[in-house]
Each structure stands twice: as C-alpha cells, then as structure tokens.
Scaffold this active site. Structure first.
Site, PDB file in Angstrom:
ATOM      1  N   LYS A  54     -51.786  15.664 -40.415  1.00 40.81           N
ATOM      2  CA  LYS A  54     -51.417  14.580 -39.642  1.00 40.81           C
ATOM      3  C   LYS A  54     -51.573  14.916 -37.691  1.00 40.81           C
ATOM      4  O   LYS A  54     -52.496  14.183 -36.738  1.00 40.81           O
ATOM      5  CB  LYS A  54     -49.828  15.702 -39.042  1.00 40.81           C
ATOM      6  CG  LYS A  54     -48.748  15.089 -39.329  1.00 40.81           C
ATOM      7  CD  LYS A  54     -47.440  15.970 -39.668  1.00 40.81           C
ATOM      8  CE  LYS A  54     -46.440  15.730 -40.338  1.00 40.81           C
ATOM      9  NZ  LYS A  54     -45.061  16.550 -40.244  1.00 40.81           N
ATOM     10  N   GLN A  98     -41.387  20.626 -38.309  1.00 42.81           N
ATOM     11  CA  GLN A  98     -42.338  20.955 -40.249  1.00 42.81           C
ATOM     12  C   GLN A  98     -41.437  21.394 -40.974  1.00 42.81           C
ATOM     13  O   GLN A  98     -40.665  22.633 -40.404  1.00 42.81           O
ATOM     14  CB  GLN A  98     -43.466  21.509 -40.179  1.00 42.81           C
ATOM     15  CG  GLN A  98     -44.348  21.496 -41.340  1.00 42.81           C
ATOM     16  CD  GLN A  98     -44.389  20.267 -42.407  1.00 42.81           C
ATOM     17  OE1 GLN A  98     -44.903  18.999 -41.183  1.00 42.81           O
ATOM     18  NE2 GLN A  98     -43.813  20.316 -43.236  1.00 42.81           N
ATOM     19  N   ASP A 121     -39.534  10.601 -37.080  1.00 41.60           N
ATOM     20  CA  ASP A 121     -39.351  11.096 -38.785  1.00 41.60           C
ATOM     21  C   ASP A 121     -37.483  10.815 -39.222  1.00 41.60           C
ATOM     22  O   ASP A 121     -37.993   9.713 -40.750  1.00 41.60           O
ATOM     23  CB  ASP A 121     -38.830  12.489 -38.562  1.00 41.60           C
ATOM     24  CG  ASP A 121     -40.058  13.465 -38.970  1.00 41.60           C
ATOM     25  OD1 ASP A 121     -40.925  12.888 -40.438  1.00 41.60           O
ATOM     26  OD2 ASP A 121     -40.067  14.459 -39.608  1.00 41.60           O
TER      27      ASP A 121
END
Ligand code: NAD
Length: 302
Positions: A54, A98, A121
C-alpha cells in the site's frame, strides 16, 4: 476458443498512471496533496506485507503517506483516540485501519469510529448505506468490488441486461458487488443472482450467467460445465494450495489457486481473470482511487 484474459496487473498500471496525472494536476491547481494514513497494530506478517505494498503504491502516485505502526498491546481507547486525531486532521483524506486487530480491540467499534468521509475502504455503515442507495450517493465503493467492476468495464463486457451470478455473500465482496451490478448506470444495470452455501442448485444458476463472479474461497469450486460458453468469469478466490521455491528469490512462496478450474474454464469462457494477477492487484489500486476521490469531494471538483 480460448478466453480473453483480463489481467489485473495491466489494468492496474493504466489506472495508477491516470491517478498519478490527476494528483499532479490537483497539486498544481489547488496546492493539495492527497493524504493517506495506514494504522497497523502489531506485527502480523500478512498485514505487514500488504501494508508495505500500500505504502509503495501510495508513494508511486504522489500521495502523502503516513504509516502509523502501533504495538500489539495498544488499548482500544488509545486506538479510538488516534482515529479521532486523524479524523480532525485536514491533511488526511483517507484513513485505513489494517485488519485483523488484536483481541483486546473491538473491530466493529474501531471501523465505525472512522469519519465516513475519510473511510476509503468503504466499510463504514454510512458508506454501505450510500452504496445501497446508489447513484450520486456513493462515495467510496469497497475496493475489491470496485476493482471487479472496473475490470469488467475496461474489458468491454456488456453489463446492461446481462445475467450476473455472484457466488458468495460476504460483506467485503459478494454482497457489495451484487449491489453494485444491479444499480442503474454504466458498468451495471444487470440482472443479479447471489448464490451461497444455502443455495440448492449452484450449477444451474452459474450456467445462466453471462458474467460469473466467484468469491467463495473454495479452490476449484466452479467446474467447467457450470460455465456458459462465451461468459465473462471473474475469479476473486485466492487460495493457498501448497508451497514452491521462487525462481527469482530462491525463497519459499505460496502456490495460489482461484475458485475456478482455470485451465478448463478458459477453453469455454469468453473472458476470464487469472489467479494470481487478476482481481488481486486491483484492490490496492482502487484504494488509491478512493483516496483521490476523497480529495476531489473535499475540493468540490467531481
Ligand atoms: P468469505 O469466507 O467471507 O465468504 C465466502 C462466501 O462464499 C460465503 O458467503 C459463503 O456462503 C460462500 N461459499 C463458500 N463456500 C461455498 C460453496 N461451497 N458453495 C456456495 N457458496 C459458498 O470470503 P470473502 O472474504 O468474500 O473472500 C472470498 C475469496 O476471495 C477468498 O478466497 C479470498 O481470499 C478472496 N479475496 C480476494 C481479494 C482480492 O483478490 N483482492 C479480496 C477479498 C477476498
């Protein structure tokens, strides 16, 4: 006839180039650099490798990237305070926590604490609701489903009126992609069926599909005779079926397989995604796209 391969690795490159160009333009015209923070709690090896990718991708497209690594014993209260800090920080446009989180932390509580307008997200209930309503309401479609839709569109597959069958009903893939494909609009407007572990005639439903999206996590679940000749087959499954030694590095790496019997299916389908190199590379790419969107929403330049 062998199917046309829809390669996520190639589509990713095109999309990242587009994002990079837009980021440069926004910097020049508005003096704003997109800011993305990734909060990692603990040292889960899979999370670390995903987060590393990422960061690399965020740097490549010119984002301001913050990697906030916290110790495994971080309290829930401290994590919520950290999220609150980033929610209030104007230089941050996207916040990622995460998963998985250590057991002392309630994941749901944490994800719900992220400002929905920074939830790149797309997992906050507000964004799930926005996705359900569709059209202009949608801010951040979840990244894997957004990647799937992008692949179908960029491959030139007709979605309007198409029979779409989705195998799997998870909150991160099956349910959102089914919802996205039934909305009015480009890359959607399809007739959607969702099948799952409670479905009686799995094969029969799959055989009707013009577009078959498989996200079950079961290697080889979809047999070649379940595929309609010429159909577009999107294999989301990523299953570790063994280990091998990498020719490049000499290290042990996982042997991956999708949910579809690829070798046989590619002789019947019109389009098919490989595993690896299909849907996989699209998820982080769409995360970058959502972060860029967040900046554009803030600047009112959509
Ligand atoms: P999940 O386990 O949360 O959901 C799987 C779904 O498939 C369930 O709804 C279940 O009902 C259905 N299912 C399972 N076995 C079935 C069967 N035999 N018949 C019919 N339906 C069945 O999984 P998920 O998070 O949605 O992920 C699915 C797969 O996609 C996994 O292999 C995962 O690794 C992969 N995945 C890949 C990406 C990516 O490439 N970027 C992202 C997310 C998930």
């Amino acid at each position: 006839m062998a199917a046309k391969l829809i390669k996520g690795t190639e589509i990713r490159e095109k999309i990242l180039e587009e994002i990079e160009a837009e980021v440069a333009e926004i910097k020049e015209k508005h003096g704003v650099v997109p800011g993305l923070v990734t909060i990692l709690v603990g040292e889960n090896p899979a999370s670390i490798s995903y987060v590393t990718l990422k960061i690399k991708t965020a740097h490549r497209v010119g984002f301001h990237e913050i990697q906030d690594t916290q110790s495994e014993d971080l309290s829930e209260e401290a994590l919520l305070a950290l999220i609150d800090k980033y929610n209030k920080d104007d230089a941050i446009h996207g916040i990622l926590v995460q998963l998985p989180l250590p057991k002392q932390i309630n994941e749901k509580k944490v994800l719900n604490a992220i400002d929905p307008d920074k939830d790149v997200d797309g997992f906050h209930p507000v964004n799930v609701g926005r996705l359900m309503i569709g059209g202009d309401e949608v801010k951040f479609p979840p990244c894997t489903p957004a990647g799937i839709q992008e692949m179908i569109v960029r491959a030139g597959v007709e979605t309007k009126g198409a029979e779409v069958v989705v195998v799997g009903r998870s909150n991160i893939v099956g349910k959102p992609i089914a919802n996205m494909m039934l909305q009015k609009g480009v890359g959607a407007n399809s007739t959607v069926t969702v099948v799952h572990t409670g479905t009686k005639e799995l094969a029969g439903h799959c055989q009707r599909a013009d577009i078959l999206i498989v996200a079950a996590g079961v290697p080889g679940l979809v047999k070649p005779e379940w595929i309609k000749p010429g159909a577009c087959v999107i294999d989301v499954g990523v299953n570790r079926i063994g280990e091998k030694i990498s020719e490049k590095t000499g290290k042990k790496i996982a042997i991956l397989s999708g949910d579809v019997d690829f070798d046989a299916a590619k002789e019947i389908a019109g389009y098919i995604t490989p595993v690896p190199g299909g849907v996989g590379p699209m998820t982080i790419t769409m995360l970058m796209k959502n972060t860029l969107k967040s900046v554009k929403f803030r600047l009112g330049i959509n």
